[in-house]
Design a protein around this motif. Structure first.
Motif, PDB file in Angstrom:
ATOM      1  N   ARG A   1     -21.472  -1.856  61.231  1.00 52.13           N
ATOM      2  CA  ARG A   1     -20.784  -2.201  59.986  1.00 52.13           C
ATOM      3  C   ARG A   1     -21.665  -3.062  59.093  1.00 52.13           C
ATOM      4  O   ARG A   1     -21.839  -2.789  57.901  1.00 52.13           O
ATOM      5  CB  ARG A   1     -19.488  -2.941  60.293  1.00 52.13           C
ATOM      6  CG  ARG A   1     -18.617  -3.211  59.068  1.00 52.13           C
ATOM      7  CD  ARG A   1     -17.557  -4.262  59.352  1.00 52.13           C
ATOM      8  NE  ARG A   1     -18.148  -5.590  59.419  1.00 52.13           N
ATOM      9  CZ  ARG A   1     -18.319  -6.398  58.367  1.00 52.13           C
ATOM     10  NH1 ARG A   1     -17.960  -6.002  57.159  1.00 52.13           N
ATOM     11  NH2 ARG A   1     -18.863  -7.593  58.507  1.00 52.13           N
ATOM     12  N   ALA A   2     -22.254  -4.121  59.668  1.00 45.68           N
ATOM     13  CA  ALA A   2     -23.106  -5.008  58.875  1.00 45.68           C
ATOM     14  C   ALA A   2     -24.336  -4.270  58.357  1.00 45.68           C
ATOM     15  O   ALA A   2     -24.809  -4.535  57.251  1.00 45.68           O
ATOM     16  CB  ALA A   2     -23.522  -6.220  59.702  1.00 45.68           C
ATOM     17  N   GLY A   3     -24.848  -3.328  59.150  1.00 46.30           N
ATOM     18  CA  GLY A   3     -26.038  -2.597  58.755  1.00 46.30           C
ATOM     19  C   GLY A   3     -25.817  -1.596  57.648  1.00 46.30           C
ATOM     20  O   GLY A   3     -26.785  -1.065  57.095  1.00 46.30           O
ATOM     21  N   LEU A   4     -24.560  -1.349  57.300  1.00 46.69           N
ATOM     22  CA  LEU A   4     -24.283  -0.423  56.210  1.00 46.69           C
ATOM     23  C   LEU A   4     -24.723  -0.975  54.862  1.00 46.69           C
ATOM     24  O   LEU A   4     -24.927  -0.225  53.913  1.00 46.69           O
ATOM     25  CB  LEU A   4     -22.789  -0.101  56.158  1.00 46.69           C
ATOM     26  CG  LEU A   4     -22.222   0.709  57.332  1.00 46.69           C
ATOM     27  CD1 LEU A   4     -20.705   0.808  57.225  1.00 46.69           C
ATOM     28  CD2 LEU A   4     -22.845   2.104  57.397  1.00 46.69           C
ATOM     29  N   VAL A   5     -24.855  -2.301  54.765  1.00 43.37           N
ATOM     30  CA  VAL A   5     -25.239  -2.948  53.503  1.00 43.37           C
ATOM     31  C   VAL A   5     -26.584  -3.634  53.671  1.00 43.37           C
ATOM     32  O   VAL A   5     -26.768  -4.445  54.586  1.00 43.37           O
ATOM     33  CB  VAL A   5     -24.167  -3.962  53.064  1.00 43.37           C
ATOM     34  CG1 VAL A   5     -24.627  -4.771  51.864  1.00 43.37           C
ATOM     35  CG2 VAL A   5     -22.867  -3.242  52.749  1.00 43.37           C
TER      36      VAL A   5
ATOM     37  N   ALA B   1     -20.849   0.102  49.814  1.00 44.70           N
ATOM     38  CA  ALA B   1     -20.954   0.994  50.964  1.00 44.70           C
ATOM     39  C   ALA B   1     -19.941   0.707  52.058  1.00 44.70           C
ATOM     40  O   ALA B   1     -19.759   1.527  52.955  1.00 44.70           O
ATOM     41  CB  ALA B   1     -22.372   0.930  51.551  1.00 44.70           C
ATOM     42  N   VAL B   2     -19.307  -0.435  52.018  1.00 52.50           N
ATOM     43  CA  VAL B   2     -18.325  -0.797  53.042  1.00 52.50           C
ATOM     44  C   VAL B   2     -16.954  -0.963  52.395  1.00 52.50           C
ATOM     45  O   VAL B   2     -16.751  -1.862  51.580  1.00 52.50           O
ATOM     46  CB  VAL B   2     -18.722  -2.094  53.775  1.00 52.50           C
ATOM     47  CG1 VAL B   2     -17.640  -2.488  54.775  1.00 52.50           C
ATOM     48  CG2 VAL B   2     -20.045  -1.904  54.507  1.00 52.50           C
ATOM     49  N   GLN B   3     -16.047  -0.064  52.747  1.00 54.82           N
ATOM     50  CA  GLN B   3     -14.668  -0.123  52.293  1.00 54.82           C
ATOM     51  C   GLN B   3     -13.768   0.127  53.502  1.00 54.82           C
ATOM     52  O   GLN B   3     -14.242   0.506  54.583  1.00 54.82           O
ATOM     53  CB  GLN B   3     -14.401   0.943  51.219  1.00 54.82           C
ATOM     54  CG  GLN B   3     -15.324   0.875  50.013  1.00 54.82           C
ATOM     55  CD  GLN B   3     -15.034  -0.291  49.092  1.00 54.82           C
ATOM     56  OE1 GLN B   3     -13.990  -0.920  49.176  1.00 54.82           O
ATOM     57  NE2 GLN B   3     -15.969  -0.599  48.193  1.00 54.82           N
ATOM     58  N   ASP B   4     -12.492  -0.068  53.337  1.00 58.67           N
ATOM     59  CA  ASP B   4     -11.547   0.248  54.402  1.00 58.67           C
ATOM     60  C   ASP B   4     -11.414   1.771  54.526  1.00 58.67           C
ATOM     61  O   ASP B   4     -11.809   2.514  53.638  1.00 58.67           O
ATOM     62  CB  ASP B   4     -10.188  -0.386  54.099  1.00 58.67           C
ATOM     63  CG  ASP B   4     -10.284  -1.906  54.024  1.00 58.67           C
ATOM     64  OD1 ASP B   4     -11.115  -2.473  54.761  1.00 58.67           O
ATOM     65  OD2 ASP B   4      -9.546  -2.511  53.227  1.00 58.67           O
TER      66      ASP B   4
ATOM     67  N   ARG C   1     -14.983  -6.511  54.614  1.00 59.17           N
ATOM     68  CA  ARG C   1     -14.163  -5.316  54.730  1.00 59.17           C
ATOM     69  C   ARG C   1     -14.540  -4.585  56.013  1.00 59.17           C
ATOM     70  O   ARG C   1     -15.719  -4.575  56.400  1.00 59.17           O
ATOM     71  CB  ARG C   1     -14.352  -4.420  53.501  1.00 59.17           C
ATOM     72  CG  ARG C   1     -13.948  -5.101  52.201  1.00 59.17           C
ATOM     73  CD  ARG C   1     -13.982  -4.157  51.022  1.00 59.17           C
ATOM     74  NE  ARG C   1     -15.322  -3.805  50.574  1.00 59.17           N
ATOM     75  CZ  ARG C   1     -16.014  -4.479  49.662  1.00 59.17           C
ATOM     76  NH1 ARG C   1     -15.501  -5.577  49.123  1.00 59.17           N
ATOM     77  NH2 ARG C   1     -17.207  -4.079  49.291  1.00 59.17           N
ATOM     78  N   PHE C   2     -13.549  -3.933  56.646  1.00 64.81           N
ATOM     79  CA  PHE C   2     -13.767  -3.405  57.987  1.00 64.81           C
ATOM     80  C   PHE C   2     -13.248  -1.970  58.098  1.00 64.81           C
ATOM     81  O   PHE C   2     -12.055  -1.745  58.287  1.00 64.81           O
ATOM     82  CB  PHE C   2     -13.076  -4.317  59.013  1.00 64.81           C
ATOM     83  CG  PHE C   2     -13.607  -5.711  58.994  1.00 64.81           C
ATOM     84  CD1 PHE C   2     -14.665  -6.085  59.821  1.00 64.81           C
ATOM     85  CD2 PHE C   2     -13.097  -6.660  58.113  1.00 64.81           C
ATOM     86  CE1 PHE C   2     -15.183  -7.364  59.788  1.00 64.81           C
ATOM     87  CE2 PHE C   2     -13.613  -7.951  58.073  1.00 64.81           C
ATOM     88  CZ  PHE C   2     -14.660  -8.297  58.920  1.00 64.81           C
TER      89      PHE C   2
END
Length: 458
Positions: free
Chosen positions: A26-30, A79-82, A38-39
């Motif tokens: 998840r963290a690596g997406l940004v 790049a990170v949304q629910d 956001r998770f």
């Protein structure tokens, strides 16, 4: 389709919240050191278009929303949304047709790799200014890249796109088929209503003499530098990229000034003679009093990427905002004043003076907000405790430009501010995008942009 069935259909990887590596993924997406709070429920690391189709159909069957991740480089953490994140990073194939001067590139293909591969065939493309950024969001947002004065905005060098729509179907769009989809793919950015899984690019001959010259001044010479740049861009070929960078003084000049204003002229010429003739025109008008001058440095795309990369050290916390303007003097003055009081010494700003607008380089597309001068302010800092101060600085700097701002560039705008998305398009283009979204994504499957704050912890 349940999770087990989804995993069986996906050739890539599927990561859910219960997985041990979820937080790292998840963290690596940004790319930004400042991570969204956001998770996603599911992260699909797609391997091909079939994976994208399966993920979109799964989302439709279960009433979930979809977020598309290319390289995670947008400063606003889009790049990170629910819901479900479809990560396109592994889709990075490239096939070049040197005779036709075209290439088929998947969205994960990065700018640096693209320019290197094309150079082997004596070809080039208006790729983005950062090597690690992939084509995905860069092209979808327009793509204000290298030598755009001569080659045009990158999305206008795209001949067709392959798109997965909200119903999971795969279509090709171009000026000849699915024209509304193609119009939107040229600049819609996060307002696009599908997933582009491949681009067909129109290529150009590689300039054989790329030369960069720099003139560095104290900030109080800003008015003279702006006047010189503005006059020069009406005298030189469109193959000149002229940028003013306001930043902390580099170490060799730190004893002479705390902040500096550097005019950077990059010439994309076909011959050394052409490069030197253009340089002579540029330097003839250079203001006196420069702290440092470096003329005609050979700068291949690889070298240009090394230079740009120094401004964006990995792991830092970033925020940025852009403005188009037709008042270069006031824009540069206010940016310079802002950089002088930035709370972080790593923060900087730039202003690019463009050549006169050529309508032939602006075919119809969602990319519709442009002006004679482009600017971007970058807040760059290290600690989460400094978030409030640096974000306040950035937004104050951008607000001070509001009286001379025509609008914003969606690729680097501060999209945590709700009004920025509308201001990144002409009124007519924005309304057409809204209508197309209703037609092609009636259930709102793809995340629409919303102002969502980023967390303050690292």
């Amino acid at each position: 389709m349940d999770m087990r069935a989804l995993r069986l259909r996906i050739r890539g990887d599927v990561v859910i919240r219960d997985d041990a590596d979820y937080e790292a993924v998840r963290a690596g997406l940004v790319w930004n050191g400042r991570k969204p709070d956001r998770f996603p429920e599911i992260i699909v690391k797609a391997k091909d278009a079939g994976d994208v189709q399966a993920a979109v159909r799964f989302a439709a069957a279960h009433g979930k929303r979809v977020c598309v991740r290319g390289g995670g480089h947008h400063w606003s953490g889009l790049a990170v949304q629910d819901g479900i994140v479809i990560d396109l990073a592994a889709m990075d194939a490239l096939v070049i047709d040197p005779e036709a001067r075209t290439a088929r590139a998947e969205p994960g293909m990065r700018n640096g790799r693209l320019t290197e591969a094309l150079a082997e065939h004596g070809l080039a493309f208006p790729a983005g200014h950062c090597a690690s950024v992939p084509l995905s969001g860069y092209l979808l947002g327009g793509g204000f890249g290298w030598n755009s004065g001569a080659w045009g905005v990158a999305c206008h060098n795209v001949e067709s796109v392959e798109v997965v729509l909200a119903d999971g179907s795969l279509v090709t769009a171009s000026v000849a088929e699915n024209t509304d989809i193609f119009w939107a793919a040229r600049g819609a950015g996060p307002e696009f209503f599908g997933v582009v899984v491949a681009y067909r690019l129109r290529l150009h001959p590689l300039p054989q003499a790329i030369r960069t010259s720099l003139w560095t001044y104290r900030p109080d010479r800003g008015e003279a530098v702006e006047d010189w740049m503005n006059r020069t861009m009406r005298q030189v070929p469109r193959t000149v990229e002229f940028t003013a960078v306001m930043a902390s003084a580099p170490p060799p000049l730190a004893s002479q000034a705390e902040k500096t204003l550097t005019a950077v002229a990059t010439i994309f010429a076909d011959t050394e003679e052409e490069a030197q003739e253009t340089l002579a025109t540029i330097k003839a008008g250079a203001p006196e009093g420069a702290l440092d001058v470096q003329l005609s440095l050979p700068t291949s795309f690889a070298v240009l990427y090394q230079i740009i990369g120094q401004f964006f050290p990995e792991g830092r916390r970033f925020a940025a905002d852009t403005n188009w303007s037709d008042d270069p003097a006031m824009l540069m003055k206010r940016l310079t004043e802002a950089v002088e009081i930035a709370p972080s010494a790593e923060s900087f700003a730039l202003a690019v003076v463009l050549p006169p607008l050529d309508p032939d380089l602006m075919p119809p597309g969602a990319f519709s907000m442009v002006g004679p001068v482009f600017s971007c302010a970058y807040a760059v800092w290290q600690e989460a405790s400094q978030d409030d101060a640096n974000l306040a600085w950035l937004r104050n700097a951008s607000d001070r430009l509001a009286p001379v701002s025509l609008g914003h560039y969606v690729g680097e705008a501060d999209l945590d501010r709700a009004e920025r998305i509308r201001g990144s398009f002409s009124p007519a283009a924005f309304e057409r995008l809204r209508e197309l979204r209703r037609r092609f994504d009636p259930a709102g499957r793809f995340h629409r942009l919303a102002a969502q704050p980023l967390r303050k912890t690292g």
